[in-house]
Scaffold this motif. Sequence first.
Motif, PDB file in Angstrom:
ATOM      1  N   PHE A  56       9.821  -8.077   3.453  1.00 37.52           N
ATOM      2  CA  PHE A  56       8.593  -7.343   3.671  1.00 37.52           C
ATOM      3  C   PHE A  56       7.567  -7.596   2.597  1.00 37.52           C
ATOM      4  N   SER A  57       6.329  -7.785   3.043  1.00 39.74           N
ATOM      5  CA  SER A  57       5.249  -7.991   2.087  1.00 39.74           C
ATOM      6  C   SER A  57       4.592  -6.654   1.818  1.00 39.74           C
ATOM      7  N   LEU A  58       5.373  -5.747   1.259  1.00 39.03           N
ATOM      8  CA  LEU A  58       4.867  -4.395   1.030  1.00 39.03           C
ATOM      9  C   LEU A  58       4.840  -4.072  -0.457  1.00 39.03           C
ATOM     10  N   PHE A  59       4.083  -3.030  -0.779  1.00 40.42           N
ATOM     11  CA  PHE A  59       3.895  -2.633  -2.169  1.00 40.42           C
ATOM     12  C   PHE A  59       4.476  -1.232  -2.344  1.00 40.42           C
ATOM     13  N   ASP A  60       5.595  -1.161  -3.045  1.00 39.08           N
ATOM     14  CA  ASP A  60       6.374   0.073  -3.108  1.00 39.08           C
ATOM     15  C   ASP A  60       5.610   1.260  -3.660  1.00 39.08           C
ATOM     16  N   ALA A  61       4.773   1.023  -4.658  1.00 38.40           N
ATOM     17  CA  ALA A  61       4.155   2.158  -5.346  1.00 38.40           C
ATOM     18  C   ALA A  61       2.960   2.714  -4.571  1.00 38.40           C
ATOM     19  N   MET A  62       2.574   2.063  -3.505  1.00 36.31           N
ATOM     20  CA  MET A  62       1.389   2.515  -2.775  1.00 36.31           C
ATOM     21  C   MET A  62       1.797   3.221  -1.490  1.00 36.31           C
TER      22      MET A  62
ATOM     23  N   TYR B  69      -3.795 -13.232  -0.923  1.00 34.01           N
ATOM     24  CA  TYR B  69      -4.606 -12.929  -2.104  1.00 34.01           C
ATOM     25  C   TYR B  69      -4.319 -13.940  -3.203  1.00 34.01           C
TER      26      TYR B  69
ATOM     27  N   LEU C 123       0.057 -12.302   1.723  1.00 36.84           N
ATOM     28  CA  LEU C 123      -1.081 -11.770   2.468  1.00 36.84           C
ATOM     29  C   LEU C 123      -2.339 -12.581   2.216  1.00 36.84           C
TER      30      LEU C 123
ATOM     31  N   ARG D 245       6.148   5.041 -13.645  1.00 40.15           N
ATOM     32  CA  ARG D 245       6.701   3.777 -13.187  1.00 40.15           C
ATOM     33  C   ARG D 245       5.745   2.631 -13.540  1.00 40.15           C
TER      34      ARG D 245
ATOM     35  N   ARG E  72      -7.787  -2.210  -5.351  1.00 39.13           N
ATOM     36  CA  ARG E  72      -6.542  -2.116  -4.606  1.00 39.13           C
ATOM     37  C   ARG E  72      -5.836  -3.468  -4.605  1.00 39.13           C
TER      38      ARG E  72
ATOM     39  N   ALA F 115      -4.109  -1.223   4.588  1.00 36.26           N
ATOM     40  CA  ALA F 115      -5.455  -1.695   4.249  1.00 36.26           C
ATOM     41  C   ALA F 115      -5.400  -3.067   3.576  1.00 36.26           C
ATOM     42  N   LEU F 116      -4.377  -3.296   2.760  1.00 37.70           N
ATOM     43  CA  LEU F 116      -4.287  -4.579   2.054  1.00 37.70           C
ATOM     44  C   LEU F 116      -4.099  -5.753   3.003  1.00 37.70           C
ATOM     45  N   GLY F 117      -3.571  -5.476   4.191  1.00 40.57           N
ATOM     46  CA  GLY F 117      -3.358  -6.566   5.125  1.00 40.57           C
ATOM     47  C   GLY F 117      -4.503  -6.750   6.102  1.00 40.57           C
TER      48      GLY F 117
ATOM     49  N   GLU G 268       1.808  -5.053  -8.363  1.00 43.28           N
ATOM     50  CA  GLU G 268       2.949  -4.345  -7.812  1.00 43.28           C
ATOM     51  C   GLU G 268       3.964  -5.327  -7.224  1.00 43.28           C
TER      52      GLU G 268
ATOM     53  N   ALA H 241       4.349 -10.573  -2.337  1.00 41.29           N
ATOM     54  CA  ALA H 241       3.751 -10.006  -1.124  1.00 41.29           C
ATOM     55  C   ALA H 241       2.242 -10.241  -1.109  1.00 41.29           C
TER      56      ALA H 241
ATOM     57  N   GLU I 109      -2.598   2.558   2.224  1.00 44.17           N
ATOM     58  CA  GLU I 109      -3.065   1.506   1.306  1.00 44.17           C
ATOM     59  C   GLU I 109      -2.412   0.168   1.636  1.00 44.17           C
TER      60      GLU I 109
END
Lengths: 303, 507
Positions: free
Chosen positions: B89-95, A183, A181, A290, A166, B102-104, A173, A177, B99
């Motif tokens: 935003f620290s977000l992941f569009d495709a997820m 990583y 976080l 995509r 993940r 969970a990444l945070g 992705e 971001a 999820e």
Amino acid sequence: MSNIDPILLLSAIIIVSTPILLAAIGELVVERAGVLNLGVEGMMITGAVCGFVVATLSGSPWLGFAGAALGGALLSMIFGILTQLFLSNQVATGLALTLFGLGLSALLGQGYIGVKGPAVPDLYLPLLRDIPVLGPILFRHDIIVYLALAIVLGVWIFLNRTRAGRVLRAVGENHDAAHALGYKVVRVRLMAIAFGGACAGLGGAYLSLVRVPQWTEGMTAGAGWIALAIVVFASWRPGRLVLGAWLFGGATALQLALQASGGVQIPIEYLQMAPYLATILVLVILRAGRAPGSLGRPFHASS
Amino acid sequence: MTTPLLELSGLTKAYPGVVANSEVSFDIARGEVHALLGENGAGKSTLVKTIYGLVQPDTGQMRLDGKPFAPPEPRAARASGVAMVFQHFSLFDAMNVAENVALGMEEPPALNRLAQQIREVSNAYGLPLDPDRIVGDLSAGERQRVEIVRCLLQEPRLLIMDEPTSVLTPQEVNILFETLRKLRAEGVSILYISHKLEEIRTICDQATILRHGKVVGKCDPKTTAARDMAEQMVGATLSTPSRAGGRTGEVVLELTGLSAPAPRAFGTALRDIDLELRAGEVLGIGGVAGNGQDELAMALSGEMATAPGMIRFKGREIGREGVTARRHMGLLCAPEERMGHAAAPDMSLTENALLTAGPREDLVRHGFLRWGRAKGFAEKVIERFDVRTPGPGTAARALSGGNLQKFVIGREIMQRPEVLVVNQPTWGVDAAAAATIRQALLDLAEAGAALIVISQDLDELMEISDRFAALNGGTLSAPRPAQGLGIDEIGMMLGGAHDMAPAHGES
């Protein structure tokens, strides 16, 4: 046409598709981490020569495969260091890696042209190999065929079922971001690139140790590019990757069988084109999914 | 009160060429909403990144619960109970939502258990979320909920929010504030970064004001006037925009039964809009985001074609004319989104000037670009609107939001428009820059141009408009004189079809 044995043909598809499948699954992981490495062809052929040289010198095909994976991974680290640490352009660096790999492999392979390498035995699967029809098609291959499929399954599990997978998808992705976080974007990508190099190396060694089996310059003949195309065709999903590799392998095996049967009265060149055309055609017809959001974009932890 | 939750003392961080934080010291008490105020570039972001472990200070210490606190990375900060909601935003569009959450997290549970927790927590705090939805399909407000829920699941003691309302509609802001109040009641401290003073006065207990990386003031925002805080932020006296006022001339722009289907999925169709705009007047158009603002701006700019007679410019039917043709005539438009719509981020300011000013400022001749003139024009915009940048060769991306906004608005104003349509002219812009932009718009109207100002900021509209109208589900209310218009009447104009999403109703 009538003298093509369908069982032999299907069995050949699996052999032909294995090197492409190996290279493609590696590249899939690299691209899911957001890196576009166009050097697959170069890493494959380097793997082919490394595998052949090590196997010939040691007499062990398994050491050869290990050497091929190591060679591919080392070559990929040139790309990794240039693009991830020095932020060079990924497309240009990848193309350069292919050209470099082709030259390097020709150099390393001098003196091995025409040499016969050690044979790779088929895996002996009692009972399974005796099943009618399915036995010869599926269960009379060498261990690398099964290893390739196991790697695909492993990658699927890794990407979809594990935390590390993940994180890798997250890095591919949206690397900003992922960095925010906490990583380690560059570290994740370097590991993915090394994995991609090792897989491409294995795929190359499969050509020089099983499929041909000997060393000739330029023997990958575009397999690396097909692997790249199949990753896109598969929408970056491992399951579809297997289908894509089998499709290309099927077209290749069929045209080889047609050539051998001599039943078709058209120039051989058309037959040789067929697998590439078939793959491109399917690629165009099936709408690609995509791409990972950060694919090919350089990352620097400055913002 | 016992020891504060977080004590900062003497934090200094310098980057090559700029000191981002200099000797910053303040305390955040338990259960307090603490505002961090400052203009763009005052050092707010660097400071919160230090607290969150993304940046290591050059000197100075932090203490959490009285114990030394120096997180080397965000993971360590999160483990100590510090959570952060990012501005971008620290977000992941495709997820999907689960999820992303969970990444945070440090030790995320299995996804189905986590999904259950997300449902529970998001409902408990009035921020309902479906954990299975793909984040790329969510609205800005919902995406922010994902970030907040991600923080809440880790039971933070300090929640950092970096400009949380800049992407929210007024209703969403209210929902957010309810959530923050609930958190405060539970003893969570919140560090709230913003330059929207009214918001800070509504929600915050304490405020620390930063300017040029230094703490220049501390106050209780509930008892301090917004103007005083703004002046401390800017370090200068602010002038309210003013104009002599009220003379209007001929009708220059006429909309007759303007209707258009929604140009994209989730867009709003325009329905039967009638309007007359006279030279020298400012028409303010308010309304909750997503009620046709973008579509109206597109129809006026020429990005979206309509039936010819629906839009008339000085009596001429222009519904089918394209953007460039309208620019030639004198109908100019400045869209809302700075990056990517109003400006091409990776092109220089000179190139960006060329992109819209080509036709009117004679910057293109026989298909060749006239670089000298373009550069001169860009320099004039930079000088007149006090755009802080090394020069016209700088990429648009390198400018702060406020500075780029001054440039893209200034670029249109300097082209002497006869009709100027601006969408959200001061969105995400600090107080001083906003005042400059508003004054420039008023000066333009004074000089005889007609203006349509589309904005979410009602205070802004009341300040500069002659007449006010509201967009609601793609229809435009009849314009009314802005002078003397009460808040209730405005509410009625905005209201109607909107259900004010009572997300806090059930809890």
